[in-house]
Design a protein around this motif. Structure first.
Motif, PDB file in Angstrom:
ATOM      1  N   GLN A 109       0.838  -1.202   0.000  1.00 14.78           N
ATOM      2  CA  GLN A 109       0.000   0.000   0.000  1.00 14.78           C
ATOM      3  C   GLN A 109       0.877   1.257   0.000  1.00 14.78           C
ATOM      4  N   HIS A 110       1.878   1.292   0.884  1.00 14.52           N
ATOM      5  CA  HIS A 110       2.789   2.440   0.953  1.00 14.52           C
ATOM      6  C   HIS A 110       3.490   2.668  -0.377  1.00 14.52           C
ATOM      7  N   ALA A 111       3.852   1.571  -1.039  1.00  7.69           N
ATOM      8  CA  ALA A 111       4.647   1.698  -2.266  1.00  7.69           C
ATOM      9  C   ALA A 111       3.760   1.777  -3.514  1.00  7.69           C
ATOM     10  N   HIS A 112       2.441   1.847  -3.301  1.00  8.22           N
ATOM     11  CA  HIS A 112       1.465   1.930  -4.401  1.00  8.22           C
ATOM     12  C   HIS A 112       1.582   0.755  -5.373  1.00  8.22           C
ATOM     13  N   VAL A 113       1.718  -0.426  -4.789  1.00 11.46           N
ATOM     14  CA  VAL A 113       1.722  -1.643  -5.603  1.00 11.46           C
ATOM     15  C   VAL A 113       0.407  -2.364  -5.304  1.00 11.46           C
ATOM     16  N   GLU A 114      -0.285  -2.742  -6.358  1.00 13.28           N
ATOM     17  CA  GLU A 114      -1.621  -3.312  -6.206  1.00 13.28           C
ATOM     18  C   GLU A 114      -1.575  -4.694  -5.561  1.00 13.28           C
ATOM     19  N   TYR A 115      -2.309  -4.849  -4.455  1.00 18.44           N
ATOM     20  CA  TYR A 115      -2.394  -6.132  -3.750  1.00 18.44           C
ATOM     21  C   TYR A 115      -3.857  -6.531  -3.745  1.00 18.44           C
ATOM     22  N   PRO A 116      -4.259  -7.744  -3.932  1.00 17.97           N
ATOM     23  CA  PRO A 116      -3.457  -8.964  -4.013  1.00 17.97           C
ATOM     24  C   PRO A 116      -3.021  -9.338  -5.431  1.00 17.97           C
ATOM     25  N   LYS A 117      -3.232  -8.396  -6.382  1.00 17.97           N
ATOM     26  CA  LYS A 117      -2.744  -8.737  -7.725  1.00 17.97           C
ATOM     27  C   LYS A 117      -1.263  -9.133  -7.627  1.00 17.97           C
ATOM     28  N   TRP A 118      -0.543  -8.328  -6.890  1.00 14.13           N
ATOM     29  CA  TRP A 118       0.874  -8.645  -6.664  1.00 14.13           C
ATOM     30  C   TRP A 118       1.068  -9.082  -5.222  1.00 14.13           C
ATOM     31  N   GLN A 119       1.816 -10.131  -5.048  1.00 14.41           N
ATOM     32  CA  GLN A 119       2.109 -10.648  -3.715  1.00 14.41           C
ATOM     33  C   GLN A 119       3.616 -10.918  -3.660  1.00 14.41           C
ATOM     34  N   GLY A 120       4.107 -11.142  -2.451  1.00 15.20           N
ATOM     35  CA  GLY A 120       5.551 -11.384  -2.442  1.00 15.20           C
ATOM     36  C   GLY A 120       6.077 -11.940  -1.143  1.00 15.20           C
ATOM     37  N   PHE A 121       7.296 -12.365  -1.192  1.00 12.30           N
ATOM     38  CA  PHE A 121       7.992 -12.717   0.056  1.00 12.30           C
ATOM     39  C   PHE A 121       9.306 -11.950   0.110  1.00 12.30           C
ATOM     40  N   ALA A 122       9.832 -11.848   1.331  1.00  7.78           N
ATOM     41  CA  ALA A 122      11.102 -11.143   1.511  1.00  7.78           C
ATOM     42  C   ALA A 122      11.902 -11.847   2.593  1.00  7.78           C
ATOM     43  N   PHE A 123      13.185 -11.643   2.545  1.00  4.41           N
ATOM     44  CA  PHE A 123      14.030 -12.181   3.627  1.00  4.41           C
ATOM     45  C   PHE A 123      15.233 -11.274   3.813  1.00  4.41           C
ATOM     46  N   GLY A 124      15.770 -11.282   5.016  1.00  2.00           N
ATOM     47  CA  GLY A 124      16.957 -10.475   5.310  1.00  2.00           C
ATOM     48  C   GLY A 124      17.887 -11.279   6.198  1.00  2.00           C
ATOM     49  N   PHE A 125      19.130 -11.448   5.733  1.00  2.27           N
ATOM     50  CA  PHE A 125      20.111 -12.239   6.490  1.00  2.27           C
ATOM     51  C   PHE A 125      21.302 -11.366   6.871  1.00  2.27           C
ATOM     52  N   GLY A 126      21.957 -11.743   7.958  1.00  4.07           N
ATOM     53  CA  GLY A 126      23.182 -11.050   8.370  1.00  4.07           C
ATOM     54  C   GLY A 126      24.382 -11.699   7.686  1.00  4.07           C
ATOM     55  N   ILE A 127      25.139 -10.877   6.959  1.00  4.40           N
ATOM     56  CA  ILE A 127      26.276 -11.423   6.202  1.00  4.40           C
ATOM     57  C   ILE A 127      27.362 -11.977   7.137  1.00  4.40           C
ATOM     58  N   GLU A 128      27.678 -11.216   8.196  1.00  2.00           N
ATOM     59  CA  GLU A 128      28.727 -11.681   9.112  1.00  2.00           C
ATOM     60  C   GLU A 128      28.317 -12.994   9.775  1.00  2.00           C
TER      61      GLU A 128
END
Ligand code: DAH
Length: 348
Positions: free
Chosen positions: A301-320
């Motif tokens: 919603q914040h990024a003005h991307v239409e949901y649920p037309k677009w869906q997604g997953f994300a992940f964040g890992f620590g390199i060290e």
């Protein structure tokens, strides 16, 4: 011939002059020569002593004798300068000869630098994820509060802000506390479907055996028309196996992040104790490498991307974290120290 009677004092002067000249000529180093000059011509040297004897001369004789002394001094100074020049030249020649450089000798071998473990991990991740169609993005290190928090569904006064001890630049800017803002930049500037990874330094006021105030993260985001938790687990499991080798196990623990729903934390078998329990993994046998989840519709919603037309997953890992697991490093603080004995172990 001297016009005054005291020939003995003038004789003494002449014989001292001859003696000084001879000693200047026989000096075998500029240092020895200088010592001799001090001996004869120095403040409390031989000639000063002779001058003191002037008191025994008559009024008329004194100026003549003084003149004579001056003439002798001039001759001696000149002799000294000449001898000094010759000796210095000899000494420089000898030094040049002894330090002669053989330009035909091979030089010392060039020290080839090593790849820092942080960069090695980033490059490897980019390689693995590249094979899944992910490409690299970067973002600013100084972020607007909006990108670091607000757009990721962490409004002001939200308790989740306490999860990350933030370095503030001013009221509206922070040193990014994670790479997740890269998700927003990408969603704002690119059209889905998207498969991106973003890496780089992040900053938090936190430092102990397993936390660094400045560390690196890798962020991954996949946005498409049908994305489920199964895709997320499949992608991360593939990635972890490729990166660590099939020997290490991965597990997903339900967790909370404001920008994902549902959320999970990803753990790996502790590489030091192989799961038995040690001080690095706080006796749990597991090490956390990061978080993940399905992208919260509020972020879209914040990024003005239409949901649920677009869906997604994300992940964040620590390199060290990933580096210590992969290379079995038992203290994360070795990584930023850049001690060459440590870094050299990562020679290419
Ligand atoms: N940004 C989180 C942190 O720094 C890590 C993270 C968790 C990133 C879940 C994600 C995610 O993309 O989905 O603690």
């Amino acid at each position: 011939m001297l016009a005054f009677d005291s020939m003995t004092l003038a004789d003494k002067l002449q014989s001292l002059k001859a003696e000084a000249l001879a000693s200047f000529q026989t000096a075998d180093s500029s240092k020895a020569l200088y010592d001799k000059k001090v001996h004869y011509l120095g403040k409390s040297g031989v000639f000063t002593e002779v001058m003191k004897e002037m008191g025994s001369l008559s009024k008329e004789e004194r100026p003549q004798f003084g003149k004579l002394v001056n003439e002798v001094k001039v001759v001696l100074e000149a002799a000294y300068a000449e001898a000094e020049q010759a000796l210095k030249k000899q000494e420089i020649d000898a030094q040049m000869l002894s330090e002669e450089i053989d330009l035909s000798l091979p030089s010392y071998p060039l020290q080839i630098g090593s790849e820092h473990p942080v960069h090695r991990v980033i490059n490897e991740i980019a390689g693995i994820m590249g094979r899944l169609g992910y490409s690299l993005r970067q973002g600013p290190l100084i972020e607007k509060d909006y990108y670091n928090f607000e757009a990721l569904n962490i409004p002001a006064d939200h308790p989740a802000r306490d999860m990350q001890d933030t370095f503030f630049i001013d009221k509206t800017h922070v040193l990014r506390t994670h790479t997740s803002p890269i998700q927003i930049h990408s969603l704002e500037s690119e059209k889905p479907p998207l498969r991106i990874i973003g890496t780089g330094p992040v900053f938090r006021c936190d430092s102990d055996i397993s936390h660094l105030p400045n560390f690196h993260q890798i962020e991954g985001m996949c946005v498409d028309t049908k994305v489920s938790m199964a895709d997320l687990k499949g992608t991360i499991s593939f990635f972890v196996k490729e990166f660590f080798g099939s020997g290490l196990k991965t597990r997903f623990r339900p967790s909370f992040f404001p920008f994902t729903e549902p959320s999970a934390e990803v753990d790996c078998t502790c590489p030091i104790c192989k799961g038995k329990g040690c001080s690095l993994c706080k006796q749990s046998g597991w090490i956390e490498i990061g978080g993940c989840g399905l992208i919260n519709p509020k972020v879209f919603q914040h990024a003005h991307v239409e949901y649920p037309k677009w869906q997604g997953f994300a992940f964040g890992f620590g390199i060290e974290r990933m580096a210590i697991i992969k290379y079995g490093i038992d203290d994360i603080r070795l990584i930023p120290e850049n001690d060459m004995r440590f870094v050299r172990q990562f020679e290419v």
